[in-house]
Design a protein around this motif. Structure first.
Motif, mmCIF file in Angstrom:
data_model
loop_
_atom_site.group_PDB
_atom_site.id
_atom_site.type_symbol
_atom_site.label_atom_id
_atom_site.label_comp_id
_atom_site.label_asym_id
_atom_site.label_seq_id
_atom_site.Cartn_x
_atom_site.Cartn_y
_atom_site.Cartn_z
ATOM 1 N N ASN A 11 -14.275 13.926 -29.460
ATOM 2 C CA ASN A 11 -14.882 14.408 -30.474
ATOM 3 C C ASN A 11 -16.435 14.255 -30.321
ATOM 4 N N PHE A 68 -13.561 8.792 -25.717
ATOM 5 C CA PHE A 68 -14.086 7.485 -25.277
ATOM 6 C C PHE A 68 -12.868 6.653 -24.866
ATOM 7 N N SER A 69 -11.776 6.836 -25.550
ATOM 8 C CA SER A 69 -10.610 5.842 -25.231
ATOM 9 C C SER A 69 -10.158 6.076 -23.782
ATOM 10 N N TYR A 112 -0.775 17.815 -21.816
ATOM 11 C CA TYR A 112 -0.392 16.824 -20.879
ATOM 12 C C TYR A 112 1.282 17.164 -20.686
ATOM 13 N N ARG A 143 -8.106 6.368 -31.360
ATOM 14 C CA ARG A 143 -8.011 6.888 -32.926
ATOM 15 C C ARG A 143 -6.757 7.456 -33.327
ATOM 16 N N PRO A 183 -21.508 15.324 -36.540
ATOM 17 C CA PRO A 183 -22.724 14.239 -36.028
ATOM 18 C C PRO A 183 -22.106 12.854 -35.761
ATOM 19 N N HIS A 184 -22.575 12.356 -34.564
ATOM 20 C CA HIS A 184 -21.970 11.340 -34.156
ATOM 21 C C HIS A 184 -23.312 10.193 -33.588
ATOM 22 N N ILE A 185 -23.366 9.199 -34.542
ATOM 23 C CA ILE A 185 -24.240 8.129 -34.277
ATOM 24 C C ILE A 185 -23.936 6.592 -33.952
ATOM 25 N N TYR A 218 -11.234 4.604 -36.609
ATOM 26 C CA TYR A 218 -12.097 3.871 -35.717
ATOM 27 C C TYR A 218 -13.417 4.457 -35.394
ATOM 28 N N ASN A 219 -14.662 3.760 -35.574
ATOM 29 C CA ASN A 219 -15.779 4.251 -35.017
ATOM 30 C C ASN A 219 -15.819 4.183 -33.426
ATOM 31 N N MET A 220 -16.867 5.087 -32.677
ATOM 32 C CA MET A 220 -16.867 5.159 -31.253
ATOM 33 C C MET A 220 -16.863 3.583 -30.758
ATOM 34 N N ASP A 261 -7.307 16.928 -20.320
ATOM 35 C CA ASP A 261 -7.457 17.291 -21.778
ATOM 36 C C ASP A 261 -7.107 18.660 -22.099
ATOM 37 N N LYS A 262 -6.684 18.656 -23.357
ATOM 38 C CA LYS A 262 -6.255 20.151 -23.704
ATOM 39 C C LYS A 262 -7.516 21.013 -23.952
HETATM 40 P P1 FAD Z 1 -10.987 11.906 -29.368
HETATM 41 O O1 FAD Z 1 -12.430 11.729 -29.296
HETATM 42 O O2 FAD Z 1 -10.306 12.547 -30.368
HETATM 43 O O3 FAD Z 1 -10.176 12.177 -27.965
HETATM 44 C C1 FAD Z 1 -8.785 12.321 -27.900
HETATM 45 C C2 FAD Z 1 -8.819 13.515 -26.947
HETATM 46 O O4 FAD Z 1 -7.664 13.963 -26.610
HETATM 47 C C3 FAD Z 1 -9.216 14.799 -27.537
HETATM 48 O O5 FAD Z 1 -10.494 15.331 -26.607
HETATM 49 C C4 FAD Z 1 -8.232 15.734 -27.332
HETATM 50 O O6 FAD Z 1 -8.364 17.096 -27.116
HETATM 51 C C5 FAD Z 1 -7.122 15.211 -26.466
HETATM 52 N N1 FAD Z 1 -5.823 15.418 -26.591
HETATM 53 C C6 FAD Z 1 -5.265 15.260 -27.733
HETATM 54 N N2 FAD Z 1 -3.720 15.755 -27.601
HETATM 55 C C7 FAD Z 1 -3.561 16.090 -26.241
HETATM 56 C C8 FAD Z 1 -2.773 16.470 -25.209
HETATM 57 N N3 FAD Z 1 -1.391 16.760 -26.079
HETATM 58 N N4 FAD Z 1 -2.812 16.883 -24.094
HETATM 59 C C9 FAD Z 1 -4.121 16.695 -23.656
HETATM 60 N N5 FAD Z 1 -5.157 16.353 -24.276
HETATM 61 C C10 FAD Z 1 -4.987 15.881 -25.806
HETATM 62 N N6 FAD Z 1 -17.711 7.249 -34.669
HETATM 63 C C11 FAD Z 1 -19.095 6.563 -34.703
HETATM 64 O O7 FAD Z 1 -19.007 5.453 -34.101
HETATM 65 N N7 FAD Z 1 -20.299 7.227 -35.145
HETATM 66 C C12 FAD Z 1 -20.217 8.378 -35.960
HETATM 67 O O8 FAD Z 1 -21.155 8.730 -36.332
HETATM 68 C C13 FAD Z 1 -19.112 9.103 -36.047
HETATM 69 N N8 FAD Z 1 -19.152 10.386 -36.764
HETATM 70 C C14 FAD Z 1 -17.793 11.087 -36.715
HETATM 71 C C15 FAD Z 1 -17.730 12.312 -36.839
HETATM 72 C C16 FAD Z 1 -16.716 12.999 -37.205
HETATM 73 C C17 FAD Z 1 -16.819 14.409 -38.081
HETATM 74 C C18 FAD Z 1 -15.480 12.578 -36.845
HETATM 75 C C19 FAD Z 1 -14.349 13.453 -36.643
HETATM 76 C C20 FAD Z 1 -15.748 11.314 -35.926
HETATM 77 C C21 FAD Z 1 -16.712 10.594 -35.899
HETATM 78 N N9 FAD Z 1 -16.969 9.238 -35.341
HETATM 79 C C22 FAD Z 1 -18.078 8.663 -35.361
HETATM 80 C C23 FAD Z 1 -15.476 8.736 -34.771
HETATM 81 C C24 FAD Z 1 -15.462 9.026 -33.282
HETATM 82 O O9 FAD Z 1 -15.262 10.543 -33.124
HETATM 83 C C25 FAD Z 1 -14.120 8.363 -32.704
HETATM 84 O O10 FAD Z 1 -14.310 7.007 -32.913
HETATM 85 C C26 FAD Z 1 -14.110 8.702 -31.075
HETATM 86 O O11 FAD Z 1 -14.386 9.998 -30.908
HETATM 87 C C27 FAD Z 1 -12.499 8.636 -30.854
HETATM 88 O O12 FAD Z 1 -12.398 8.618 -29.713
HETATM 89 P P2 FAD Z 1 -10.830 8.528 -28.769
HETATM 90 O O13 FAD Z 1 -10.877 8.765 -27.449
HETATM 91 O O14 FAD Z 1 -10.106 7.719 -29.406
HETATM 92 O O15 FAD Z 1 -10.393 10.255 -29.530
#
Ligand code: FAD
Ligand code: UDP
Length: 404
Positions: A53, A24-25, A229, A350, A70-72, A357-359, A45-46
């Motif tokens: 996630n 999402f970020s 990267y 995150r 599960p992501h809600i 952080y949540n989504m 993305d790797k």
């Molecule tokens: P991420 O989704 O972790 O994305 C980061 C990406 O960077 C990954 O795809 C990773 O592969 C990539 N990456 C990392 N290092 C490298 C690299 N060196 N080179 C290339 N790519 C790289 N939130 C909610 O709001 N509701 C929920 O119900 C909820 N349930 C969850 C359940 C679980 C089990 C978990 C773990 C989290 C949950 N969350 C939930 C939180 C949610 O997953 C996060 O808030 C959100 O996905 C964070 O997004 P992000 O983009 O910051 O990180």
């Protein structure tokens, strides 16, 4: 969305932004920069998929499941809800969770029904308030995750619902974790048995991956998968980087590793319409897993079979949870100070900001970062795509710690 193979060294095809991480970020920033500021973006993305996630997919039985648990979706931010609504139709969904305690399945967060069912009582709202007050061990200062719960509901309920779950999930006693962790779970003196009380609670009708495909569906956005990267940062020209991976990895762990908690997911598909009474059942006291989630509740899918996931916490593996405790915050701060010294790399999400952080929070963080980036660049393309000057010479990759 176009997935690419790139072989380019000339400036005319230089990307304005290399975005590391297609969760999402990263995806929100890619969308904003491409569609609103006319920037050329490479998002990498790797993993072998977009969505980070939140990635979901149809399993071999045709059931929509969430690969990383599960992501809600829930938020109080109308801005975030409306923004994402441009990329998905929402399906209203309110999550409900039961906890297995004393041989019963009772609502968590603890509410009026939880207390009445657990103790065989018939208390009213005001009576349960008094009941909990009489059990609560009042603390002068709420510092740890134990303090939060014991202060509200007392030691007995703390031990039934929180102590074992937290130990399993984090391999730490709640007294070793910041208050913010268990403070995620409220206590209620009414019968509201929803896990969340946010104003907006909904799931993307066709799933998160579809939402991400729509987010990234722009001619200015190229997607590269299966690539760390560090493999391409020196061969693909770009002006600025947005980094959403783990911050300690970016700096080659120069201050040591930040602890993250991981999970093993065990998926099962069953030849029955439904498996359990509600979306998630938590197991604070028995089994090595913390919770079991049945996806059909979340996705609304109609299917003769059903799919569930068991979550087994572990130390090693994908970095899913930053671990909120003072020494980790200190270590993160050292990395954050390094990151602040780099002009043309933005850290968000995150993992890069080491925040539980949540989504909706990471989406909000990215929308705010987009505004910050744009306001710091007065001469960027406007909404109509009319170009104005941009200083390409400022587009060198700043690196620290001797990395080229
Ligand atoms: P991420 O989704 O972790 O994305 C980061 C990406 O960077 C990954 O795809 C990773 O592969 C990539 N990456 C990392 N290092 C490298 C690299 N060196 N080179 C290339 N790519 C790289 N939130 C909610 O709001 N509701 C929920 O119900 C909820 N349930 C969850 C359940 C679980 C089990 C978990 C773990 C989290 C949950 N969350 C939930 C939180 C949610 O997953 C996060 O808030 C959100 O996905 C964070 O997004 P992000 O983009 O910051 O990180
Ligand atoms: N928690 C608990 N018992 C429960 C539910 C949660 O002890 O039945 C604690 C546990 O420490 C957990 C934290 O509260 O890690 C946050 O729970 P949440 O459901 O928000 O966790 P997430 O969905 O982020 O894994």
């Amino acid at each position: 969305m176009e997935t690419i193979l790139i072989n380019t060294q000339n400036n005319s095809s230089m990307f304005d932004y290399l975005i590391v991480g297609a969760g999402f970020s990263g995806a929100v920033l890619a969308e904003r920069l491409a569609s609103q500021a006319g920037k050329r973006v490479l998002i990498i993305d790797k993993r072998n998929h977009i969505g980070g996630n939140t990635y979901d997919h149809y399993n071999k039985d045709g059931l929509l499941v969430h690969k990383y648990g599960p992501h809600i979706f829930h938020t109080n931010s109308k801005d975030v809800y409306d923004y994402l609504g441009n990329f998905t139709t929402w399906r209203p969904y309110e999550h409900r969770v039961l906890a297995s305690v004393d041989g019963m399945l009772v609502p968590i967060p603890i509410n009026l029904n939880t207390i009445n069912e657990l103790y065989g009582l018939h208390l009213s709202s005001s009576e349960v308030e008094n009941f909990l007050q009489s059990k609560a061990e009042k603390k002068d200062r709420i510092v740890t995750s134990e303090d939060v719960v014991v202060n509200k509901v007392g030691r007995e309920l703390y031990e039934k619902f929180f102590k074992g779950y937290t130990k399993k999930q984090w391999d730490l006693d709640p007294s070793e974790l910041d208050a913010s962790v268990t403070a995620r779970i409220p206590t209620r003196n009414n019968r509201d048995d929803r896990y969340f009380t946010d104003t907006y609670q909904a799931m993307p009708l066709h799933g998160y991956t579809k939402l991400f495909e729509n987010l990234l569906d722009h001619p200015n956005i190229k997607v590269m998968l299966n690539t760390d990267y560090k493999e391409i940062e020196d061969s693909i020209p770009f002006k600025k980087m947005i980094y959403t991976g783990p911050i300690d990895y970016y700096f080659d762990y120069c201050y040591g590793k930040l602890p993250y908690r991981s999970l093993e997911f065990k998926f099962e598909t069953l030849e029955q319409d439904t498996f359990q009474r509600t979306g998630t059942i938590n197991f604070p006291n028995e089994h090595p897993y913390t919770r079991v989630t049945e996806f059909k509740y979340l996705t609304g899918q109609k299917h003769p079979k059903t799919s569930v996931v068991y979550e087994f916490p572990k130390a090693d593996g994908d970095p899913y949870y930053p671990v909120p405790r003072p020494e980790n915050a200190e270590l993160y701060k050292k990395y954050q100070m390094l990151s602040a010294e780099i002009d043309n790399v933005y850290f968000t999400g995150r993992l890069a900001t080491y925040k539980y952080y949540n989504m909706d929070q990471v989406v909000a963080q990215s929308l705010t970062m987009y505004k910050k980036i744009i306001s710091s660049q007065p001469n960027v393309q406007n909404h109509n795509g009319q170009k104005t000057a941009i200083n390409a010479t400022a587009a060198v990759k700043a690196r620290t710690l001797g990395r080229s």
